[in-house]
Motif scaffolding. Structure first.
Motif, mmCIF file in Angstrom:
data_model
loop_
_atom_site.group_PDB
_atom_site.id
_atom_site.type_symbol
_atom_site.label_atom_id
_atom_site.label_comp_id
_atom_site.label_asym_id
_atom_site.label_seq_id
_atom_site.Cartn_x
_atom_site.Cartn_y
_atom_site.Cartn_z
ATOM 1 N N HIS A 220 0.875 -1.185 0.000
ATOM 2 C CA HIS A 220 0.000 0.000 0.000
ATOM 3 C C HIS A 220 0.917 1.241 0.000
ATOM 4 O O HIS A 220 0.732 2.161 -0.796
ATOM 5 C CB HIS A 220 -0.862 0.092 1.266
ATOM 6 N N LEU A 221 1.905 1.221 0.912
ATOM 7 C CA LEU A 221 2.777 2.396 1.079
ATOM 8 C C LEU A 221 3.652 2.609 -0.157
ATOM 9 O O LEU A 221 3.854 3.740 -0.598
ATOM 10 C CB LEU A 221 3.647 2.237 2.336
ATOM 11 N N ALA A 222 4.130 1.500 -0.742
ATOM 12 C CA ALA A 222 4.943 1.627 -1.967
ATOM 13 C C ALA A 222 4.085 2.214 -3.094
ATOM 14 O O ALA A 222 4.559 3.025 -3.888
ATOM 15 C CB ALA A 222 5.497 0.267 -2.364
ATOM 16 N N GLY A 223 2.829 1.816 -3.140
ATOM 17 C CA GLY A 223 1.910 2.366 -4.146
ATOM 18 C C GLY A 223 1.725 3.868 -3.949
ATOM 19 O O GLY A 223 1.778 4.638 -4.917
ATOM 20 N N PHE A 224 1.524 4.288 -2.700
ATOM 21 C CA PHE A 224 1.363 5.727 -2.429
ATOM 22 C C PHE A 224 2.642 6.484 -2.811
ATOM 23 O O PHE A 224 2.584 7.596 -3.308
ATOM 24 C CB PHE A 224 1.042 5.984 -0.953
ATOM 25 N N LYS A 225 3.789 5.844 -2.565
ATOM 26 C CA LYS A 225 5.077 6.470 -2.898
ATOM 27 C C LYS A 225 5.169 6.737 -4.403
ATOM 28 O O LYS A 225 5.698 7.763 -4.842
ATOM 29 C CB LYS A 225 6.222 5.556 -2.445
ATOM 30 N N SER A 226 4.619 5.781 -5.200
ATOM 31 C CA SER A 226 4.666 5.965 -6.663
ATOM 32 C C SER A 226 3.862 7.193 -7.093
ATOM 33 O O SER A 226 4.044 7.713 -8.184
ATOM 34 C CB SER A 226 4.167 4.708 -7.384
ATOM 35 N N LEU A 227 2.982 7.656 -6.206
ATOM 36 C CA LEU A 227 2.204 8.880 -6.502
ATOM 37 C C LEU A 227 2.870 10.119 -5.890
ATOM 38 O O LEU A 227 2.357 11.224 -6.000
ATOM 39 C CB LEU A 227 0.796 8.757 -5.913
ATOM 40 N N GLY A 228 3.964 9.882 -5.161
ATOM 41 C CA GLY A 228 4.695 11.014 -4.581
ATOM 42 C C GLY A 228 4.482 11.216 -3.092
ATOM 43 O O GLY A 228 4.867 12.258 -2.547
ATOM 44 N N ALA A 229 3.871 10.238 -2.405
ATOM 45 C CA ALA A 229 3.626 10.392 -0.962
ATOM 46 C C ALA A 229 4.710 9.673 -0.165
ATOM 47 O O ALA A 229 4.922 8.471 -0.336
ATOM 48 C CB ALA A 229 2.255 9.838 -0.605
ATOM 49 N N SER A 230 5.355 10.415 0.724
ATOM 50 C CA SER A 230 6.379 9.787 1.577
ATOM 51 C C SER A 230 5.680 9.190 2.796
ATOM 52 O O SER A 230 4.537 9.532 3.114
ATOM 53 C CB SER A 230 7.391 10.834 2.029
ATOM 54 N N ASN A 231 6.375 8.276 3.463
ATOM 55 C CA ASN A 231 5.804 7.724 4.704
ATOM 56 C C ASN A 231 6.890 7.496 5.717
ATOM 57 O O ASN A 231 8.025 7.216 5.369
ATOM 58 C CB ASN A 231 5.056 6.417 4.402
ATOM 59 N N ASN A 232 6.546 7.672 6.986
ATOM 60 C CA ASN A 232 7.453 7.283 8.055
ATOM 61 C C ASN A 232 6.639 6.851 9.271
ATOM 62 O O ASN A 232 5.486 7.264 9.445
ATOM 63 C CB ASN A 232 8.443 8.409 8.401
ATOM 64 N N LEU A 233 7.233 5.962 10.047
ATOM 65 C CA LEU A 233 6.542 5.394 11.198
ATOM 66 C C LEU A 233 6.902 6.192 12.441
ATOM 67 O O LEU A 233 8.078 6.450 12.711
ATOM 68 C CB LEU A 233 6.986 3.930 11.347
ATOM 69 N N GLU A 234 5.884 6.592 13.190
ATOM 70 C CA GLU A 234 6.126 7.376 14.400
ATOM 71 C C GLU A 234 5.110 6.960 15.455
ATOM 72 O O GLU A 234 3.899 7.076 15.237
ATOM 73 C CB GLU A 234 5.958 8.872 14.062
ATOM 74 N N LYS A 235 5.601 6.444 16.579
ATOM 75 C CA LYS A 235 4.751 6.014 17.698
ATOM 76 C C LYS A 235 3.609 5.091 17.249
ATOM 77 O O LYS A 235 2.445 5.263 17.649
ATOM 78 C CB LYS A 235 4.175 7.240 18.410
ATOM 79 N N GLY A 236 3.891 4.138 16.354
ATOM 80 C CA GLY A 236 2.886 3.162 15.928
ATOM 81 C C GLY A 236 1.961 3.679 14.843
ATOM 82 O O GLY A 236 1.043 2.972 14.414
#
Ligand code: EPU
Length: 422
Positions: A131-147
């Protein structure tokens, strides 16, 4: 905690079951309402716990939701801006809560969206990395913080392309929803073509989105500026339909399920026929009869149109009553055999080798006190109890109520002696 007490053995059960709207269609459609600026109306909404949890989740995010259980109609209004934190207490009880990530990202791409991960049924490990890799392909970054996963697309979402490494159902729905309002066009390959995903695509296209198939498992989504309002009738629940057909199968009876498109169950109906059940279909119904000699089968689960992983725990108790050896291979989840120890306690002979089960059939089942551990496991144990001699108790029945609408009344209508005890 609610328990069911089921008295067996029930023989040659006959009757008709009205199939509810598909839970796994309804949940992404509810999440998709976040994409809309005005009213979304959903019809044929199943009255199950997961739908109520998704309703609470949408309300917590700021939507106004009205649900008429008797009319099976839900209206969702999104006039205000949403809150952008998807709380752990709701996602922890229902994995489908992660489906709010895609639409929130689409509506509010350059704001930080925080979604808790995890929860729900536990047929095995359920990651969200694709899911997150798919969002990244649209330009959305992700990081995990406190769960919580933080999602942010500083420059907005911009279409490009993404290929899922393996088929994922909610991953596909999430990325479709995220792409719907993106700039330009997004091509997604190796998508899930489960009927519930097609239902989502149909709803979005009928409401102003632009999603086209460019191959059997590939789509091109041309982003649109906005979605205003939409209305949709949810398809019938194929897993519920299969479950009730198996009440007929395990008791060597005759069951008709109505309000279900038989085309949603190609491999499952083929398997029942292969065992020897007579299957007759109409446009919107399926009838199972037991007239011939039954024989064991070998099957393997897979993404639609292959045999559904959700139907595997339901078929196992049926195979315990058929003379000979059946073999089942699970290819989707790591923990689909949770009903097996309970069925063996009833007298079944099922051996598990990692993702493989060998069922030595025609064992007589006897009643037992059982504990359910997930949604489909519950129906599997119920089937065992229906066929077993004596009175079986099934604890933690709430797992079943997450996905089976009017479970006790539907079983009672078929003549099953089932009591609820708290
Ligand atoms: N996977 C990953 N990474 C991801 C996504 C999936 O590794 O980012 C793996 C999973 O761990 C799993 C496999 O891919 O091994 C397939 O998982 P999928 O994502 O397809 O499952 P899901 O979308 O979480 C939906 C249904 C399930 C159903 C499965 C398989 C909903 C709300 N849930 O789950 O339904 O079993 O597809 O068809 O649609 C149920 O109704 O009881 C139920 C569990």
């Amino acid at each position: 905690m609610k328990k069911y007490i089921i008295r067996g053995p029930n023989k040659a059960v006959k009757g008709e079951v009205d199939i509810s709207g598909a839970k796994n269609s309804c949940l992404p459609l509810m999440a998709a309402s976040i994409l809309f600026k005005k009213k979304v109306t959903l019809k044929n909404v199943p009255f199950v716990k997961d739908v109520l949890t998704m309703k609470d989740l949408l309300v917590a995010l700021g939507s106004k939701v009205d649900f008429s259980e008797s009319k099976k109609i839900m209206t969702i209004n999104n006039k205000k801006n949403h809150k952008l934190v998807v709380p752990y207490n709701l996602v922890s009880t229902m994995r489908a809560g992660v489906l709010t990530m895609g639409p929130l990202l689409a509506r509010y791409p350059n704001k930080k969206i925080q979604t808790s991960l995890g929860g729900g049924c536990s047929p095995g490990i359920r990651d969200t990395n694709w899911h997150l890799a798919g969002f990244k392909s649209l330009g959305a970054s992700n990081n995990l913080e406190k769960g919580y996963v933080n999602l942010l697309a500083k420059k907005g979402l911009i279409g490009s392309k993404y290929k899922f490494p393996k088929v994922t159902v909610t991953g596909t729905s999430n990325l479709i929803m995220a792409s719907t309002l993106a700039k330009g066009s997004h091509v997604i390959k190796n998508i899930s073509i489960e009927p519930e995903v097609i239902d989502l695509i149909n709803f979005l296209n009928n409401s102003g989105a632009d999603i086209k198939f460019i191959g059997k498992r590939s789509i091109k989504i041309i982003g649109v500026k906005e979605l205003l309002s939409g209305s949709h009738k949810i398809i019938g629940d194929r897993i519920e339909a299969f479950s009730y057909l198996c009440v007929g199968a395990i008791t060597k009876g005759s069951i008709k399920v109505i309000n279900i498109n038989p085309k949603f169950l190609p491999s499952e109906l083929k398997t029942l026929k292969k065992i020897g059940y007579e299957i007759n279909v109409n446009k919107n119904s399926i009838k199972l009869n037991t007239s011939k000699k039954l024989k064991p089968v070998n099957i393997k689960t897979g993404p639609w149109p292959e045999f559904a992983t959700d139907c595997l725990p339901i078929l196992i108790p049926v195979l315990t009553r058929i003379f000979g050896q059946s073999k089942i291979k699970e290819t989707i989840f790591t923990n689909r055999f949770m009903a097996v120890p309970e069925l063996n306690r009833m007298g079944a002979d099922i051996k598990i080798y990692k993702n493989f089960a060998v069922i030595n059939g025609e064992k007589k089942l006897n009643s037992a006190d059982c504990i359910s551990s997930d949604l489909r496991t519950t129906f599997s144990i119920i089937l065992g109890a229906i066929a077993a001699k004596g009175s079986s108790t099934i604890s933690r029945i709430y797992h079943g109520l997450r996905g089976y609408s009017n479970l006790q009344p539907k079983l009672k209508n078929l003549g099953i002696k089932v009591k609820m005890k708290t």
